[in-house]
Scaffold this motif. Structure first.
Motif, PDB file in Angstrom:
ATOM      1  N   GLN A 185     -27.516 -24.064 -29.006  1.00  0.00           N
ATOM      2  CA  GLN A 185     -26.997 -24.835 -28.154  1.00  0.00           C
ATOM      3  C   GLN A 185     -27.097 -26.275 -28.452  1.00  0.00           C
ATOM      4  OE1 GLN A 185     -28.521 -23.056 -24.532  1.00  0.00           O
ATOM      5  NE2 GLN A 185     -30.281 -24.032 -24.837  1.00  0.00           N
ATOM      6  N   VAL A 186     -26.396 -27.308 -27.636  1.00  0.00           N
ATOM      7  CA  VAL A 186     -26.489 -28.593 -27.573  1.00  0.00           C
ATOM      8  C   VAL A 186     -26.066 -29.192 -26.297  1.00  0.00           C
ATOM      9  CG1 VAL A 186     -25.700 -29.177 -30.070  1.00  0.00           C
ATOM     10  CG2 VAL A 186     -23.919 -28.866 -28.364  1.00  0.00           C
ATOM     11  N   GLN A 187     -26.944 -30.149 -25.888  1.00  0.00           N
ATOM     12  CA  GLN A 187     -26.647 -30.613 -24.439  1.00  0.00           C
ATOM     13  C   GLN A 187     -25.512 -31.732 -24.699  1.00  0.00           C
ATOM     14  OE1 GLN A 187     -29.243 -28.891 -22.791  1.00  0.00           O
ATOM     15  NE2 GLN A 187     -28.612 -30.280 -21.415  1.00  0.00           N
ATOM     16  N   LEU A 188     -24.697 -31.614 -23.711  1.00  0.00           N
ATOM     17  CA  LEU A 188     -23.387 -32.531 -23.578  1.00  0.00           C
ATOM     18  C   LEU A 188     -23.866 -33.776 -22.646  1.00  0.00           C
ATOM     19  CD1 LEU A 188     -21.045 -29.711 -22.311  1.00  0.00           C
ATOM     20  CD2 LEU A 188     -21.262 -30.538 -24.488  1.00  0.00           C
ATOM     21  N   ASP A 189     -24.199 -34.553 -23.811  1.00  0.00           N
ATOM     22  CA  ASP A 189     -24.527 -35.991 -23.139  1.00  0.00           C
ATOM     23  C   ASP A 189     -23.623 -36.774 -22.798  1.00  0.00           C
ATOM     24  OD1 ASP A 189     -26.198 -38.247 -22.805  1.00  0.00           O
ATOM     25  OD2 ASP A 189     -26.121 -38.769 -24.844  1.00  0.00           O
ATOM     26  N   PRO A 190     -23.175 -37.246 -21.543  1.00  0.00           N
ATOM     27  CA  PRO A 190     -22.191 -37.917 -21.202  1.00  0.00           C
ATOM     28  C   PRO A 190     -21.806 -39.226 -22.388  1.00  0.00           C
ATOM     29  CG  PRO A 190     -23.318 -37.248 -19.424  1.00  0.00           C
ATOM     30  CD  PRO A 190     -24.026 -36.791 -20.479  1.00  0.00           C
ATOM     31  N   GLN A 191     -22.818 -39.942 -22.501  1.00  0.00           N
ATOM     32  CA  GLN A 191     -22.689 -40.984 -23.185  1.00  0.00           C
ATOM     33  C   GLN A 191     -22.290 -40.781 -24.640  1.00  0.00           C
ATOM     34  OE1 GLN A 191     -25.307 -41.162 -20.859  1.00  0.00           O
ATOM     35  NE2 GLN A 191     -23.952 -42.547 -20.006  1.00  0.00           N
ATOM     36  N   THR A 192     -22.846 -39.646 -25.298  1.00  0.00           N
ATOM     37  CA  THR A 192     -22.317 -39.362 -26.541  1.00  0.00           C
ATOM     38  C   THR A 192     -20.863 -38.642 -26.742  1.00  0.00           C
ATOM     39  OG1 THR A 192     -24.698 -38.709 -27.073  1.00  0.00           O
ATOM     40  CG2 THR A 192     -23.003 -38.131 -28.969  1.00  0.00           C
ATOM     41  N   VAL A 193     -20.626 -38.000 -25.663  1.00  0.00           N
ATOM     42  CA  VAL A 193     -19.341 -37.107 -25.857  1.00  0.00           C
ATOM     43  C   VAL A 193     -18.164 -37.969 -25.251  1.00  0.00           C
ATOM     44  CG1 VAL A 193     -18.580 -34.930 -24.956  1.00  0.00           C
ATOM     45  CG2 VAL A 193     -20.742 -35.067 -25.611  1.00  0.00           C
ATOM     46  N   GLN A 194     -18.507 -38.702 -24.529  1.00  0.00           N
ATOM     47  CA  GLN A 194     -17.419 -39.432 -23.732  1.00  0.00           C
ATOM     48  C   GLN A 194     -16.682 -40.571 -24.457  1.00  0.00           C
ATOM     49  OE1 GLN A 194     -19.071 -39.695 -19.764  1.00  0.00           O
ATOM     50  NE2 GLN A 194     -17.125 -38.960 -19.208  1.00  0.00           N
ATOM     51  N   SER A 195     -17.139 -40.805 -25.870  1.00  0.00           N
ATOM     52  CA  SER A 195     -16.413 -41.700 -26.644  1.00  0.00           C
ATOM     53  C   SER A 195     -15.257 -41.225 -27.114  1.00  0.00           C
ATOM     54  CB  SER A 195     -17.302 -42.047 -27.688  1.00  0.00           C
ATOM     55  OG  SER A 195     -17.251 -40.948 -28.768  1.00  0.00           O
ATOM     56  N   LYS A 196     -14.236 -42.049 -27.467  1.00  0.00           N
ATOM     57  CA  LYS A 196     -12.860 -41.724 -27.722  1.00  0.00           C
ATOM     58  C   LYS A 196     -12.888 -40.865 -29.132  1.00  0.00           C
ATOM     59  CE  LYS A 196     -10.454 -45.264 -25.143  1.00  0.00           C
ATOM     60  NZ  LYS A 196      -9.901 -46.348 -25.190  1.00  0.00           N
ATOM     61  N   ASN A 197     -13.913 -40.983 -29.944  1.00  0.00           N
ATOM     62  CA  ASN A 197     -13.787 -40.565 -31.251  1.00  0.00           C
ATOM     63  C   ASN A 197     -14.546 -39.183 -31.300  1.00  0.00           C
ATOM     64  OD1 ASN A 197     -12.865 -43.203 -32.157  1.00  0.00           O
ATOM     65  ND2 ASN A 197     -15.016 -43.848 -32.209  1.00  0.00           N
ATOM     66  N   TRP A 198     -14.195 -38.401 -32.275  1.00  0.00           N
ATOM     67  CA  TRP A 198     -15.022 -37.190 -32.713  1.00  0.00           C
ATOM     68  C   TRP A 198     -16.433 -37.262 -32.820  1.00  0.00           C
ATOM     69  CZ3 TRP A 198     -12.899 -32.314 -31.629  1.00  0.00           C
ATOM     70  CH2 TRP A 198     -11.463 -32.294 -31.525  1.00  0.00           C
ATOM     71  N   HIS A 199     -17.039 -36.625 -32.493  1.00  0.00           N
ATOM     72  CA  HIS A 199     -18.747 -36.649 -32.550  1.00  0.00           C
ATOM     73  C   HIS A 199     -18.671 -35.139 -33.484  1.00  0.00           C
ATOM     74  CE1 HIS A 199     -23.121 -37.070 -32.125  1.00  0.00           C
ATOM     75  NE2 HIS A 199     -22.987 -35.889 -31.500  1.00  0.00           N
ATOM     76  N   MET A 200     -19.371 -35.530 -34.670  1.00  0.00           N
ATOM     77  CA  MET A 200     -19.678 -34.464 -35.507  1.00  0.00           C
ATOM     78  C   MET A 200     -21.376 -33.835 -35.341  1.00  0.00           C
ATOM     79  SD  MET A 200     -18.655 -33.793 -39.547  1.00  0.00           S
ATOM     80  CE  MET A 200     -18.060 -32.443 -40.022  1.00  0.00           C
ATOM     81  N   ASP A 201     -21.564 -32.651 -35.522  1.00  0.00           N
ATOM     82  CA  ASP A 201     -22.873 -32.087 -35.343  1.00  0.00           C
ATOM     83  C   ASP A 201     -22.815 -30.786 -36.148  1.00  0.00           C
ATOM     84  OD1 ASP A 201     -25.527 -32.001 -34.409  1.00  0.00           O
ATOM     85  OD2 ASP A 201     -24.948 -32.259 -32.327  1.00  0.00           O
ATOM     86  N   VAL A 202     -24.249 -30.463 -36.336  1.00  0.00           N
ATOM     87  CA  VAL A 202     -24.587 -29.261 -36.934  1.00  0.00           C
ATOM     88  C   VAL A 202     -25.666 -28.302 -36.187  1.00  0.00           C
ATOM     89  CG1 VAL A 202     -25.542 -28.171 -38.955  1.00  0.00           C
ATOM     90  CG2 VAL A 202     -24.280 -29.987 -39.223  1.00  0.00           C
ATOM     91  N   ILE A 203     -25.355 -27.091 -35.917  1.00  0.00           N
ATOM     92  CA  ILE A 203     -26.608 -26.398 -35.145  1.00  0.00           C
ATOM     93  C   ILE A 203     -27.046 -25.490 -36.201  1.00  0.00           C
ATOM     94  CG2 ILE A 203     -26.523 -24.218 -33.527  1.00  0.00           C
ATOM     95  CD1 ILE A 203     -24.790 -25.635 -31.736  1.00  0.00           C
TER      96      ILE A 203
END
Length: 820
Positions: free
Chosen positions: A555-573
């Motif tokens: 799982q990943v926390q949905l951090d408003p600062q990270t997620v709310q940028s207009k660009n896609w945010h890539m991640d790996v679980i």
């Protein structure tokens, strides 16, 4: 009769608390053709049209009520006439007891109706009705006498029916006239049912006063008179309410356990078919199930042990030979939804209180307590996924979890300990007490996961849409058939929102599938990786039991600062040696529902519905008809249809095909994943230049659904449908009947009317951009809790309504589904 009394008691409490009263439906059999209603004008803000609709609806229900009282009085005269003969049916005393005060109540309401009727016929802004309601309220003393005698009246009627067959025939077959406008609409009712009507009527009159005040300007001469009438009515209801003892039940039972704590958390246990919230502690050598003991204020909290099992005695049965689930107490879906509505509105109230800086912390505390009750109840009744603990030498136990993620975590933790050389252990009562006492200090999960237990500084979560692309998985050691599911938290528990396709026989599945997931105050995204099981012999018949093997989860926390940028945010679980690569971005509800008209008018998406139907020479757009047909053909049994997201690229391909009017569209539809087709239909409605139920009528729908009186609400909601343009109305009625057919398969697809209203309500109905900017709402949770829940309620109202005919609506004939 007890159920009726409970229903009225509930209504009484709602009126006295002056809370949201917009969901008090009752049943009524008679049709009513109302006085001709004017179309909505631009003076909606003055509330005059709404006030007229409230009064028209109430007048209609008054007519039915008077007819019911008349039906009750009809046998009274002949019964009195026989009372003085040698063969009386009833004695004079019995007649006076059964029909006590009915004549007086009839005369009061007949006079009120006759005075109100001409006012509605000659309606304008100068009309005053406050004095009529004030007079009606001042005569409530008659009702007090009726209520005091009611129980004796019903008991006497019952005894007389048993003793006299002639009276039994009369009391079971009373004829009630229909409204004047209806032809031959006489219905039959029992005396017991009609004697109950006056008890219900007082509450209804009070609800109407709430509605009238809401839509009467403060400077109107009616306002002080209506206020006075409401004050009298509420005082009257309070006096009745105090005489009724609330029925409460309590539960208590004991038992008890210490070592190294491995894991703990709150789980819902099913005990004798009833759900109980437990705090479960997994120690290195045993599992202990406890509940929090009630202690006096200020005293140290304590646990009480319900049971414990030595891990040496624990086993997990294989899925194919597990017992079927026992009967488990479940709440209807609409009650779960109502809890969510309540929680959201209380959250908004708390925010308002804080913003106002009134310093009334007592009020905030009261609201928090209310919210805690609702959230705890939701937490108790929402889980459905079974997790069994089998005791080799004793009783087995069943827990219900909200997500396969939690079940997997608990299973893995216990199975890891089971691999060790475990010795059976038996605790003396003293040892058990010591261990249970230590749980309070040892626990890692301190509070039930509800909002009211969180700090004010904590994030309220995200409201809007999360776009997720699941790219690929790496690290599998053997070829497998793999798929992923996505879950997000909502109201303290997790809900499955999307599922990738199965990538077959590979060590590196490459899905590259995009999903759009709706968030309701969410703070966490979970990804679960499964190996698909195709062996039918391993299928388990239990509902909600997932037989596919979990290969990994994270799982990943949905951090408003990270997620709310207009660009896609890539991640790996990383999960159990497997890595899942994904990208995400967040769109606020406002932005995601922003409607931008299509520049290409030859297409269907983003083009006015009237333009599309005119071009196609159809009553309902082709895209709507085709998607509905395909869903009914092969998607109606699909679990989570319309709730589970389709793959975004598939939806975009279908959108392009419909816009270009591609010849092979039917072939595409038959080959496409059903969730993508469902998603295309939702996208079509979302991208209309204005919502299906129109910008113009939005404020009126919000006013109508908030009406307390069922008859007034019915009057208003049907009038609003009539006010829609024909293409919008026919399309809406077509969708309505489709969604009802989907909900008929709820036992299989798990989609109730309430689930479907939650999915479609905010898409079909939302404020225009000018309305949104006027609202000055700063909190995302406010937007969701107020507007969106009201939008859901509007669609739910129509979904729960008996079939609505286009022809009947256009004839201005309204069919009430509400009782008076």
């Amino acid at each position: 009769m007890e159920e009726d009394e409970d229903e009225v008691l509930g209504l009484l409490n709602k009126v006295l608390e002056d809370e949201d009263l917009f969901d008090n439906e009752m049943d009524l059999d008679c049709p009513f053709t109302p006085v001709e209603l004017r179309t909505f004008k631009g003076d909606m803000e003055k509330g005059l049209e709404m006030k007229k609709l409230v009064l028209s609806g109430f007048l209609a229900s008054e007519e039915i009520y008077i007819n019911q009282l008349e039906a009750l009085l009809l046998p009274m005269k002949p019964l009195k006439a026989t009372a003085t003969t040698s063969k009386p049916v009833l004695t004079m005393e019995q007649i006076d007891t059964i029909f006590f005060m009915i004549q007086d109540i009839f005369e009061i309401h007949k006079e009120f109706y006759d005075a109100l009727f001409p006012n509605i016929q000659q309606w304008d802004e100068k009309v005053t009705v406050g004095h009529l309601f004030q007079k009606l309220a001042s005569q409530l003393g008659v009702y007090k006498a009726f209520v005091d005698n009611y129980k004796v009246a019903v008991e006497t009627a019952e005894k007389c029916s048993q003793a006299n067959s002639q009276f039994q025939k009369i009391s079971e077959n009373l004829k009630v006239k229909g409204p004047k406008e209806s032809k031959d609409c006489t219905t039959t009712a029992t005396m017991e049912a009609l004697l109950y009507k006056p008890i219900d009527r007082v509450t209804r009159s009070t609800l109407v006063l709430h509605d009238l005040l809401k839509h009467t300007p403060k400077d109107h001469p009616d306002f002080p008179l209506l206020q006075d009438a409401l004050r009298i009515s509420q005082n009257f209801l309070s006096s009745i309410n105090e005489e009724i003892d609330p029925r409460r039940t309590a539960v208590t039972t004991p038992k008890g356990e210490a070592r190294q704590l491995v894991k703990d958390g709150f789980l819902v246990e099913v005990s004798e078919g009833t759900r109980k919230l437990r705090h479960v502690f997994l120690f290195t050598d045993l599992l202990l199930c406890a509940k929090m003991k009630k202690t006096a204020v200020g005293r140290h909290q304590q646990y009480e042990c319900k049971w414990y099992i030595p891990l040496a005695d624990v086993s997990f049965q294989t899925l194919d030979d597990s017992d079927s689930l026992p009967h488990v107490q479940t709440l209807p879906e609409h009650e779960i939804e109502e809890m969510k509505i309540k929680i959201s509105s209380i959250k908004s109230e708390i925010q308002k209180e804080k913003k106002a800086q009134k310093g009334q912390s007592r009020n905030v505390d009261r609201l928090r307590k209310k919210m805690n009750e609702q959230e705890s109840c939701l937490l108790l009744h929402s889980p459905t996924i079974p997790f069994r603990i089998h005791n080799k030498h004793g009783k087995n136990h069943l827990f219900l979890l909200s997500s396969d993620y939690e079940r997997s975590e608990w299973r893995e933790s216990i199975q890891k300990l089971l691999k060790k050389d475990l010795q059976p252990c038996v605790l003396s009562s003293v040892e058990l007490q010591v261990l249970t006492g230590s749980c309070f200090k040892l626990r890692t999960v301190h509070n039930i996961p509800v909002t009211s237990n969180k700090d004010d500084e904590e994030s309220p979560g995200l409201y809007g849409f999360l776009h997720v692309i699941v790219h690929k998985a790496m690290g599998l050691k053997e070829c497998a058939n793999m798929y992923c599911t996505l879950e997000v938290d909502s109201f303290g528990y997790f809900v499955s929102k999307a599922k990738t396709r199965v990538f077959r026989d590979t060590t590196e599945p490459q899905w590259n599938e995009e999903f759009e997931i709706e968030l309701e105050g969410s703070q966490c995204l979970r990804i679960l990786c499964y190996e698909k099981c195709y062996d039918k012999s391993k299928l388990n018949k239990d509902d909600n039991e997932i037989v596919d093997k979990i290969m990994g989860k994270g799982q990943v926390q949905l951090d408003p600062q990270t997620v709310q940028s207009k660009n896609w945010h890539m991640d790996v679980i990383e999960m159990n040696g497997i890595k899942v690569e994904f990208s995400m971005k967040f769109t606020s509800r406002d932005l995601s529902l922003k409607r931008t008209p299509s520049k290409k008018q030859s297409g269907v998406f983003g083009v006015k519905i009237s333009v599309v139907t005119k071009r196609e020479r159809s009553k309902v757009p082709y895209i709507v008809r085709q998607c509905i047909e395909e869903v009914e053909k092969r998607g109606i049994d699909e679990v989570g249809i319309y709730r589970i997201s389709g793959v975004a690229t598939d939806i975009q391909a279908l959108k392009a095909a419909f816009d270009a009017n591609t010849k092979d569209i039917l072939m595409m539809l038959s080959d496409m994943d059903i969730n993508a087709i469902a998603g295309t239909l939702k996208l079509y409605f979302r991208e209309l230049p204005e919502p299906l139920l129109t910008d113009r009528l939005y404020p009126a729908f919000m006013e109508g659904i908030a009406l307390s009186d069922p008859a007034a609400k019915e009057n208003c909601m049907m009038h609003l449908l009539r006010s829609l343009p024909d293409p919008n109305l026919i399309t809406f009625l077509t969708l309505l009947e489709h969604l009802k057919r989907v909900a008929e398969k709820e036992p299989v697809n798990k989609m109730s009317l309430h689930n479907l209203a939650t999915v479609f309500g905010p898409t079909l109905l939302r404020p225009s951009e000018s309305e949104s900017s006027k609202a000055h709402i700063t909190l995302a949770s406010d937007i969701w809790s107020h507007d969106v829940m009201a939008q859901v309620q509007v669609l739910l109202y129509y979904l729960q309504h008996p079939p609505i005919s286009f022809a009947e609506l256009k004839k201005n004939t309204l069919y009430f589904s509400t009782d008076v």
